[in-house]
Design a protein around this motif. Structure first.
Motif, mmCIF file in Angstrom:
data_model
loop_
_atom_site.group_PDB
_atom_site.id
_atom_site.type_symbol
_atom_site.label_atom_id
_atom_site.label_comp_id
_atom_site.label_asym_id
_atom_site.label_seq_id
_atom_site.Cartn_x
_atom_site.Cartn_y
_atom_site.Cartn_z
ATOM 1 N N ALA A 88 1.049 11.731 -1.048
ATOM 2 C CA ALA A 88 0.914 10.762 -2.136
ATOM 3 C C ALA A 88 2.196 10.684 -2.958
ATOM 4 O O ALA A 88 2.694 9.587 -3.246
ATOM 5 N N THR A 89 2.734 11.820 -3.325
ATOM 6 C CA THR A 89 3.959 11.862 -4.126
ATOM 7 C C THR A 89 5.123 11.220 -3.382
ATOM 8 O O THR A 89 5.899 10.460 -3.974
ATOM 9 N N ALA A 90 5.233 11.479 -2.096
ATOM 10 C CA ALA A 90 6.319 10.906 -1.291
ATOM 11 C C ALA A 90 6.215 9.389 -1.201
ATOM 12 O O ALA A 90 7.204 8.715 -0.955
ATOM 13 N N TRP A 94 -6.840 5.896 5.722
ATOM 14 C CA TRP A 94 -6.599 4.462 5.577
ATOM 15 C C TRP A 94 -5.703 4.184 4.370
ATOM 16 O O TRP A 94 -4.775 3.380 4.457
ATOM 17 N N GLN A 95 -5.985 4.852 3.240
ATOM 18 C CA GLN A 95 -5.185 4.634 2.035
ATOM 19 C C GLN A 95 -3.720 5.050 2.247
ATOM 20 O O GLN A 95 -2.812 4.347 1.802
ATOM 21 N N VAL A 96 -3.501 6.166 2.914
ATOM 22 C CA VAL A 96 -2.122 6.606 3.180
ATOM 23 C C VAL A 96 -1.431 5.605 4.103
ATOM 24 O O VAL A 96 -0.281 5.215 3.861
ATOM 25 N N MET A 99 1.830 3.381 3.215
ATOM 26 C CA MET A 99 3.025 3.387 4.066
ATOM 27 C C MET A 99 3.453 1.963 4.406
ATOM 28 O O MET A 99 4.636 1.633 4.361
ATOM 29 N N LYS A 100 2.475 1.116 4.754
ATOM 30 C CA LYS A 100 2.790 -0.287 5.073
ATOM 31 C C LYS A 100 3.392 -0.995 3.864
ATOM 32 O O LYS A 100 4.386 -1.713 3.985
ATOM 33 N N VAL A 118 -14.950 10.580 3.891
ATOM 34 C CA VAL A 118 -13.885 10.742 2.900
ATOM 35 C C VAL A 118 -12.522 10.741 3.594
ATOM 36 O O VAL A 118 -11.579 10.080 3.152
ATOM 37 N N LYS A 119 -12.409 11.456 4.695
ATOM 38 C CA LYS A 119 -11.129 11.535 5.409
ATOM 39 C C LYS A 119 -10.717 10.180 5.960
ATOM 40 O O LYS A 119 -9.537 9.829 5.959
ATOM 41 N N ARG A 120 -11.677 9.386 6.418
ATOM 42 C CA ARG A 120 -11.354 8.048 6.915
ATOM 43 C C ARG A 120 -10.741 7.201 5.808
ATOM 44 O O ARG A 120 -9.767 6.477 6.024
#
Length: 112
Positions: A82-84, A35-37, A41-42, A29-31
């Protein structure tokens, strides 16, 4: 001839029997979260420093969010990241899969 106790079992059953299922699930789950964050960001072209500033936290705290092996991420920190980035967090509990049912042939073969 001794039979391997893991033949015919699922990988989840194997991990559970070895006491590794919960840890493996948490790391998986953490991986995905890390990855999603990183992908968000990208897409937003936001640097680590800029995101940390938006989250009102340190860059080292953000590095823990992006560390795919650090499973100590809090919901508060995830929500702030997520909000940022203009996202929201959605978490679902999923019922475990029912064990696969054996076919008649598999059942008769096991009794042979």
């Amino acid at each position: 001839m001794s039979k391997n106790k893991h033949i015919g079992s699922s990988f989840d059953e194997f991990l559970d029997s070895e006491g590794l299922l919960e840890t493996s699930a948490a790391v998986a789950v953490k991986r995905v979260i890390a990855w999603q964050v990183a992908e968000a960001m990208k897409a937003a072209k936001v640097s680590k420093s800029a995101l940390a500033k938006r989250m009102q936290t340190s860059r080292s705290q953000l590095d823990r969010v992006l560390d795919e092996t650090d499973t100590g991420l809090t919901l508060d920190t995830l929500s702030r990241a997520a909000t940022a980035l203009g996202y929201r967090v959605q978490i679902d509990l999923v019922a475990p899969k029912a064990p696969a049912r054996k076919t008649r042939k598999e059942t008769s073969d096991s009794h042979a």
